[in-house]
Design a protein around this motif. Structure first.
Motif, PDB file in Angstrom:
ATOM      1  N   THR A 134      33.691  48.981  59.485  1.00 11.88           N
ATOM      2  CA  THR A 134      33.174  49.738  58.345  1.00 11.88           C
ATOM      3  C   THR A 134      34.103  50.905  58.070  1.00 11.88           C
ATOM      4  O   THR A 134      34.422  51.215  56.927  1.00 11.88           O
ATOM      5  CB  THR A 134      31.751  50.244  58.637  1.00 11.88           C
ATOM      6  OG1 THR A 134      30.903  49.117  58.915  1.00 11.88           O
ATOM      7  CG2 THR A 134      31.200  51.022  57.461  1.00 11.88           C
TER       8      THR A 134
ATOM      9  N   GLY B 189      23.602  41.667  52.113  1.00 13.81           N
ATOM     10  CA  GLY B 189      23.540  42.712  53.123  1.00 13.81           C
ATOM     11  C   GLY B 189      24.653  43.717  53.013  1.00 13.81           C
ATOM     12  O   GLY B 189      25.258  43.914  51.958  1.00 13.81           O
TER      13      GLY B 189
ATOM     14  N   PRO C  37      26.238  47.672  55.175  1.00 14.37           N
ATOM     15  CA  PRO C  37      25.786  48.838  55.933  1.00 14.37           C
ATOM     16  C   PRO C  37      24.551  49.514  55.348  1.00 14.37           C
ATOM     17  O   PRO C  37      23.679  49.974  56.086  1.00 14.37           O
ATOM     18  CB  PRO C  37      27.002  49.769  55.874  1.00 14.37           C
ATOM     19  CG  PRO C  37      28.164  48.859  55.696  1.00 14.37           C
ATOM     20  CD  PRO C  37      27.660  47.731  54.834  1.00 14.37           C
ATOM     21  N   GLY C  38      24.468  49.556  54.014  1.00  9.88           N
ATOM     22  CA  GLY C  38      23.313  50.201  53.381  1.00  9.88           C
ATOM     23  C   GLY C  38      22.014  49.466  53.628  1.00  9.88           C
ATOM     24  O   GLY C  38      20.930  50.058  53.557  1.00  9.88           O
ATOM     25  N   HIS C  39      22.104  48.174  53.894  1.00 10.23           N
ATOM     26  CA  HIS C  39      20.922  47.359  54.155  1.00 10.23           C
ATOM     27  C   HIS C  39      20.601  47.251  55.644  1.00 10.23           C
ATOM     28  O   HIS C  39      19.540  46.765  56.023  1.00 10.23           O
ATOM     29  CB  HIS C  39      21.123  45.943  53.593  1.00 10.23           C
ATOM     30  CG  HIS C  39      21.213  45.884  52.103  1.00 10.23           C
ATOM     31  ND1 HIS C  39      20.115  45.741  51.288  1.00 10.23           N
ATOM     32  CD2 HIS C  39      22.282  45.966  51.271  1.00 10.23           C
ATOM     33  CE1 HIS C  39      20.504  45.716  50.021  1.00 10.23           C
ATOM     34  NE2 HIS C  39      21.809  45.854  49.979  1.00 10.23           N
ATOM     35  N   GLY C  40      21.566  47.664  56.468  1.00 15.20           N
ATOM     36  CA  GLY C  40      21.355  47.579  57.904  1.00 15.20           C
ATOM     37  C   GLY C  40      21.474  46.174  58.453  1.00 15.20           C
ATOM     38  O   GLY C  40      21.059  45.909  59.586  1.00 15.20           O
ATOM     39  N   GLU C  41      22.008  45.261  57.659  1.00 11.47           N
ATOM     40  CA  GLU C  41      22.197  43.888  58.114  1.00 11.47           C
ATOM     41  C   GLU C  41      23.331  43.254  57.323  1.00 11.47           C
ATOM     42  O   GLU C  41      23.710  43.740  56.266  1.00 11.47           O
ATOM     43  CB  GLU C  41      20.913  43.073  57.908  1.00 11.47           C
ATOM     44  CG  GLU C  41      20.478  42.977  56.456  1.00 11.47           C
ATOM     45  CD  GLU C  41      19.196  42.173  56.270  1.00 11.47           C
ATOM     46  OE1 GLU C  41      18.666  41.695  57.269  1.00 11.47           O
ATOM     47  OE2 GLU C  41      18.758  42.042  55.118  1.00 11.47           O
TER      48      GLU C  41
END
Length: 320
Positions: free
Chosen positions: A88, A198, A200-204
């Motif tokens: 990321t 998905g 990083p903002g979605h956590g998946e």
């Protein structure tokens, strides 16, 4: 005097692992004939376990530097186009900077999916023209095999891994291997046609989705317009084109655009049959192939085009 971006050299790298259509047919409901007919791919390369986008990109950069007989310490800027970053953060560009020893350069990533190389090229070209930098590496590097659903034949048979790079240097000679112009576009209202689920903002994280038929129609329409804009901007016509080096997305898209501009197959560089769709890496990889096999010669006019998720798309004209 006004600086122009002079293309010093090209470089490329493909992972060693070759995946044939027959191998994919063993894992999903598809055949060699279906894949070849629909997209024009016979084989593609997949990165080895632990082989990252930065590894592929660094290898392509080293190849470009070697071909130009230049040292990494002479590079001022590294712009990397990638959808499949190592992390990321930090950027894949800074990791490549470290791996090749370009200690003087500043480095960052650009994310425009399959159009990424054109976006990165435009950024580097602008920085050279402004006088901010003298030398730049523009890199497209992808490990797309890691974001496709291995059971989804609409994407798993198409996307692949690889890296391509070009080395740019400031020059006052506009007629020598110059980037004539770049033309970039985007339309976020069409984002649901091609995206990876998905983030990083979605956590998946999830696999890629592509509405192939809709993308095909839009690609032919919008890329045709983008190429016309590039020609018009430079007071050139389709008859002036010596080489069409498109994003290697789908052979039918490439063929439709070539027919639209009345370009014979002898003027079209096609690598999708052996490379697959390597997203941001496909244009610099195809250029590298055509340069190394001697097809592209001094004075040739080259047109690039690409469309990717976003949607993003664009074109560029280069005088070799």
């Amino acid at each position: 005097m006004l600086s122009h971006s002079h293309i010093i050299s090209t470089g490329g790298y493909l992972p060693q692992q070759i995946i044939t259509n027959a191998q994919l047919a063993e894992k999903m409901a598809t055949t060699d004939e279906w894949i070849t007919t629909r997209v024009g791919i016979k084989e593609r390369r997949f990165a080895a376990p632990g082989e990252m986008a930065s590894d592929l990109g660094a290898a392509a950069c080293k190849d470009a530097l070697h071909n130009a007989n230049m040292k990494a310490s002479e590079v001022d800027l590294i712009v990397v186009a990638t959808t499949t970053a190592d992390h990321t953060f930090p950027s894949t560009a800074t990791i490549i900077q470290s791996k090749i020893g370009a200690h003087k350069a500043f480095a960052f990533d650009v994310q425009a999916v399959c159009s990424g190389f054109l976006y990165a090229l435009s950024v580097a070209d602008s920085m050279i023209k402004s006088g901010q930098v003298k030398t730049a590496l523009v890199v497209g590097t992808e490990t797309m095999s890691r974001i496709v659903d291995p059971e989804d034949r609409s994407t798993a048979v198409i996307f692949a891994d690889g890296a391509g790079a070009i080395l740019l240097k400031a020059s006052t000679d506009a007629n020598e291997r110059s980037i004539l112009s770049t033309h970039l576009f985007s339309d976020g209202t069409l984002k649901d046609l091609l995206y990876a689920k998905g983030g990083p903002g979605h956590g998946e994280f999830g696999y890629m989705y592509m509405a192939g038929k809709e993308i095909f129609k839009l690609a032919v329409e919008k890329l045709g317009t983008a190429i016309n804009e590039a020609l018009k901007h430079n007071n050139l016509s389709k008859e002036d084109i010596d080489w069409f080096i498109p994003h290697q997305a789908n052979y039918r898209i490439i063929n439709a655009l070539a027919e639209h501009f009345a370009l014979p197959s002898e003027k079209v560089v096609v690598t999708i049959d052996t490379h697959g769709n390597t997203s941001a890496a496909s244009i610099p990889l195809a250029l590298d192939v055509a340069v190394k096999d001697g097809r592209v010669k001094k004075g040739d006019l080259i047109v690039f085009e690409a469309m990717g998720g976003g949607l993003t798309w664009g074109s560029a004209l280069v005088r070799w």
